[in-house]
Design an enzyme around this catalytic site. Structure first.
Site, short mmCIF file in Angstrom:
data_model
loop_
_atom_site.label_atom_id
_atom_site.label_comp_id
_atom_site.label_asym_id
_atom_site.label_seq_id
_atom_site.Cartn_x
_atom_site.Cartn_y
_atom_site.Cartn_z
N HIS A 99 -11.78 23.36 -17.53
CA HIS A 99 -11.71 24.65 -18.24
C HIS A 99 -12.08 25.71 -17.21
O HIS A 99 -12.92 25.44 -16.32
CB HIS A 99 -12.75 24.78 -19.35
CG HIS A 99 -12.67 23.77 -20.45
ND1 HIS A 99 -13.26 22.55 -20.37
CD2 HIS A 99 -12.10 23.84 -21.68
CE1 HIS A 99 -13.06 21.89 -21.52
NE2 HIS A 99 -12.35 22.65 -22.33
N ASP A 102 -15.79 26.01 -16.62
CA ASP A 102 -16.49 24.85 -16.04
C ASP A 102 -16.71 25.08 -14.55
O ASP A 102 -17.60 24.48 -13.95
CB ASP A 102 -15.65 23.56 -16.11
CG ASP A 102 -15.27 23.17 -17.52
OD1 ASP A 102 -15.97 23.58 -18.45
OD2 ASP A 102 -14.26 22.45 -17.66
#
Ligand code: XUL
Ligand code: CO
Length: 440
Positions: A99, A102
């Site tokens: 993501h 992240d």
């Protein structure tokens, strides 16, 4: 070096007692004409492996994922990259999934976050070139930031909708920059808690508009991989729009998105929807939409997404049976959307989790290939529908039969013969004997 207790995890065979060796995953072993590693393009989920510290609703994290740096800094973001590439290299994992948030600490200002993302992906690209590791798919996290409390594509706020669009645009840019083969939409907060405050029709239309824009933009910047919907029925929302594969496929067809999208099926999401993992894979494959897999396992005694590393060989066997029957996955892979249990909090446990998952899928592949080579299950299924291969049955399948003609056929017969035993128990025995063979 963060994982200095192991040089390389290698295949040692089923009799090995070395916890840091594969017992079944033998990357180059040929199964049904191709190496295991090509059947099983494994991926590391950035979020669980490099970010999640084991916190839950009742307590803070138990695992140290600082990798020697201060969390929420760019130095820490880079240390995560170093740790991640060391980890993947040592385990022979060839892909990763991410993501946006992240990768870097999210700033209050999206422009600042985007600049950080540019910087870290330059660094990731270098590491990719050094190691040959690739990106499987990217996605935007449109569920953690408080602005998404009412949803992203399904939000009530046009401003929030624009921020969702901005994150998707950036995540697509990054996915293309990193050569990703897929782009995932997991509709974490795309759902509702109460119909008293929700316009379901409007929200679904808005989600479709956002996906359409994503497809148009992605294609315009040269993204030729697959878009994936990852169905999940609930959690965090009471009801999520992408409930299961059948619901998501219907949605994609309704809005003309079915040519660009496939399913990313997660084992634990399937069971939350009241389906088996195999059911979700079969429904996707039957519609030509089996795209990718989030390889994990839930706990049927719990009603939430436990994201465990898979150990149930029966489940992975049935999964691999579906994947082999579908001819494998084109742009997809097996992303370990799985995390260590909270008390398994050491660096060694991270490695053990992946060894367990990779071995469980390797065993599943071997057993599924054995079921196919044995042929009894497939032969039974083919024979079960044999009456549609000739006579009136063949006419039905060709689409030429009319209801009157079939009624006349029934009238002529007068009495209907029995349709034949389903032989379920016999087939379950066949599978058991293939799975376990002779015992000592
Ligand atoms: C959440 C989940 C996500 C998606 C990507 O249940 O599975 O991690 O895989 O957003
Ligand atoms: Co997932």
């Amino acid at each position: 070096m963060y994982f200095d207790f192991v040089e390389k995890v290698v295949f040692e065979g089923a009799n090995s007692t070395n916890p840091l060796a594969f017992k079944y995953y033998d990357a180059d072993r040929i199964v049904l004409g191709k190496p295991m590693k090509e059947h099983l393009p494994f991926a590391m989920a950035w979020w669980h492996n490099l970010c999640a510290e084991g916190s839950d609703m009742f307590g803070r994290g138990t695992a140290d994922k600082s990798f020697g740096e201060t969390p929420a800094t760019m130095a820490h973001a880079k240390a995560k990259v170093d740790a991640g590439f060391e980890f993947m290299t040592k385990l022979g994992i060839e892909y990763f999934c991410f993501h946006d948030v992240d990768l870097v600490p999210e700033s209050e200002d999206i422009n600042e976050t985007n600049a950080r993302l540019d910087e870290i992906t330059d660094y990731i690209l270098e590491k990719m070139k050094e190691t040959g590791i690739k990106c499987l798919w990217g996605t935007a996290n449109m569920f953690s930031n408080p602005r998404f409390m009412n949803g992203a594509g399904s939000t009530n706020s046009a401003e929030v909708y624009c921020f969702a669009a901005a994150q998707i645009k950036k995540a697509l840019d990054l996915t293309v920059k990193l050569g990703g083969r897929g782009y995932v939409f997991w509709g974490g907060r795309e759902g509702y808690e109460s119909l008293l405050n929700t316009d379901v029709k409007f929200e679904e239309e808005n989600i479709a508009r956002l996906m359409k824009m994503a497809v148009n933009y992605g294609r315009s910047i040269g993204f030729d991989g697959d878009f994936f919907i990852e169905p999940k029925p609930k959690e965090p929302m009471k009801h999520q729009y992408d409930f299961d594969a059948a619901t998501s496929i219907g949605f994609l067809r309704k809005y003309g998105l079915d040519k660009d999208f496939k399913m990313n099926i997660e084992a634990n999401h399937a069971t939350l929807a009241g389906h088996s993992f195999q059911h979700e894979l079969r429904v996707s494959a039957a519609n030509g939409m089996l795209g990718s897999i989030d390889a994990n396992q839930g706990d049927l005694l719990l009603g939430w997404d436990t994201d465990e590393f898979p150990f149930n060989v029966y489940e992975t066997t049935m999964c691999m049976y579906e994947v082999l029957k579908a001819g494998g996955m084109k742009n997809g892979g097996f992303n370990f959307d799985a995390k260590n249990r909270r008390p398994s909090n050491t660096a060694e446990d991270m490695v053990y989790g992946f060894i367990l998952g990779m071995d469980t899928f390797a065993l599943g592949l071997l057993k599924a290939a054995a079921i196919i080579e044995d042929g009894r299950v497939d032969a039974f299924i083919a024979d079960r529908y044999a009456s549609f291969g000739e006579g009136i049955g063949a006419k039905i399948v060709s689409g030429e039969a009319t209801l009157e003609e079939l009624a006349a056929h029934a009238a002529e017969l007068g009495k209907c013969s029995t349709p034949g035993s389903g032989r379920q128990e016999m087939l379950q025995s066949v599978v058991n004997s293939i799975l376990f063979g002779e015992t000592k």
